[in-house]
Design an enzyme around this catalytic site. Structure first.
Site, PDB file in Angstrom:
ATOM      1  N   PHE A 164     -11.480  -3.770   9.063  1.00  0.00           N
ATOM      2  CA  PHE A 164     -10.918  -5.111   8.917  1.00  0.00           C
ATOM      3  C   PHE A 164     -12.004  -6.175   8.952  1.00  0.00           C
ATOM      4  CE2 PHE A 164      -7.185  -2.834  10.598  1.00  0.00           C
ATOM      5  CZ  PHE A 164      -6.250  -3.180   9.630  1.00  0.00           C
ATOM      6  N   GLU A 181      -5.954  -3.371  -1.391  1.00  0.00           N
ATOM      7  CA  GLU A 181      -6.394  -4.581  -0.681  1.00  0.00           C
ATOM      8  C   GLU A 181      -7.601  -5.251  -1.336  1.00  0.00           C
ATOM      9  OE1 GLU A 181      -4.370  -5.599   1.494  1.00  0.00           O
ATOM     10  OE2 GLU A 181      -3.530  -3.942   2.637  1.00  0.00           O
ATOM     11  N   THR A 239       0.834  -1.204   0.000  1.00  0.00           N
ATOM     12  CA  THR A 239       0.000   0.000   0.000  1.00  0.00           C
ATOM     13  C   THR A 239       0.869   1.255   0.000  1.00  0.00           C
ATOM     14  OG1 THR A 239      -1.831  -1.127   1.106  1.00  0.00           O
ATOM     15  CG2 THR A 239      -1.748   1.271   1.325  1.00  0.00           C
ATOM     16  N   THR A 240       1.945   1.227   0.760  1.00  0.00           N
ATOM     17  CA  THR A 240       2.849   2.375   0.815  1.00  0.00           C
ATOM     18  C   THR A 240       3.405   2.693  -0.566  1.00  0.00           C
ATOM     19  OG1 THR A 240       3.434   1.818   3.093  1.00  0.00           O
ATOM     20  CG2 THR A 240       4.934   3.283   1.912  1.00  0.00           C
TER      21      THR A 240
END
Length: 199
Positions: free
Chosen positions: A94, A131, A44-45
């Site tokens: 989540f 994700e 993701t970074t």
């Protein structure tokens, strides 16, 4: 010139020739499909880094965050004021916290509708589906639906998909696949995720 310097110069000349040939052969211009997958951290970074790069050139960018959307996100905090950035967040956070398939599926489909708008917008230069691999793995989204949206997206639009266990059909479609490999992770040794470093 020493033998070592001569060998280095000859090696760099060969390398330059190979690189120049690759540059000359790269003639096609279009948006790309990038997949950041694997068990290592940084998927993701890396995507947010590309978001920053695109925004830096004044391009319109869309980010859809599945799973981690309710978490703090330093990159999102820093960039959300940019008028060229649109962020859609899955409302449940989540999935292992909610443990409710029906609720998670509904939340996924709701945010997917936002993703579809971004993927259909010719003015959106970059779309990040953060994700999304989990949505496919858990069956909240159908791979055929995702593939169709990717195939039909504007020619100049780049899409970045992040998440572990990327679906093999997405890997096959992708122009670039990067697998982050975990060698060691601090969390597995009892170290908490750190604000400004991990999120």
């Amino acid at each position: 010139m020493s033998d070592r310097d001569s060998r280095h110069k000859a090696s760099m000349e060969k390398l330059k020739t190979r690189v120049d040939e690759k540059v000359a052969n790269a003639t096609e211009q279009r948006g790309l499909l990038l997949v950041n997958t694997g068990n290592g951290k940084g998927k993701t970074t890396a995507a947010w880094g590309t978001v920053t790069r695109s925004l830096g050139y004044g391009y319109k960018v869309g980010v859809v965050q599945f799973i981690k959307g309710l978490w703090e996100c330093g990159e999102r905090n820093r960039l959300e004021e940019d008028p060229n950035l649109s962020v859609a967040i899955m409302a449940t956070g989540f999935t292992w916290d909610t443990q409710n398939r029906a609720t998670d599926t509904a939340a996924c489909l709701e945010v997917w509708r936002e993703a579809e708008k971004m993927l259909a917008d010719p003015d959106t230069y970059l779309v990040v589906l953060d994700e999304i691999t989990y949505m496919l793995k858990f069956g909240y989204l159908d791979i055929a639906t995702v593939k169709q949206a990717l195939i039909n997206r504007p020619h100049e639009q780049t899409v970045i998909i992040t998440g572990r266990n990327a679906h093999r059909e997405l890997v096959t479609m992708a122009d670039t696949v990067t697998e982050m490999q975990e060698v060691r992770h601090a969390f597995n040794n009892g170290l908490q995720a750190r604000r400004g470093i991990d999120f």
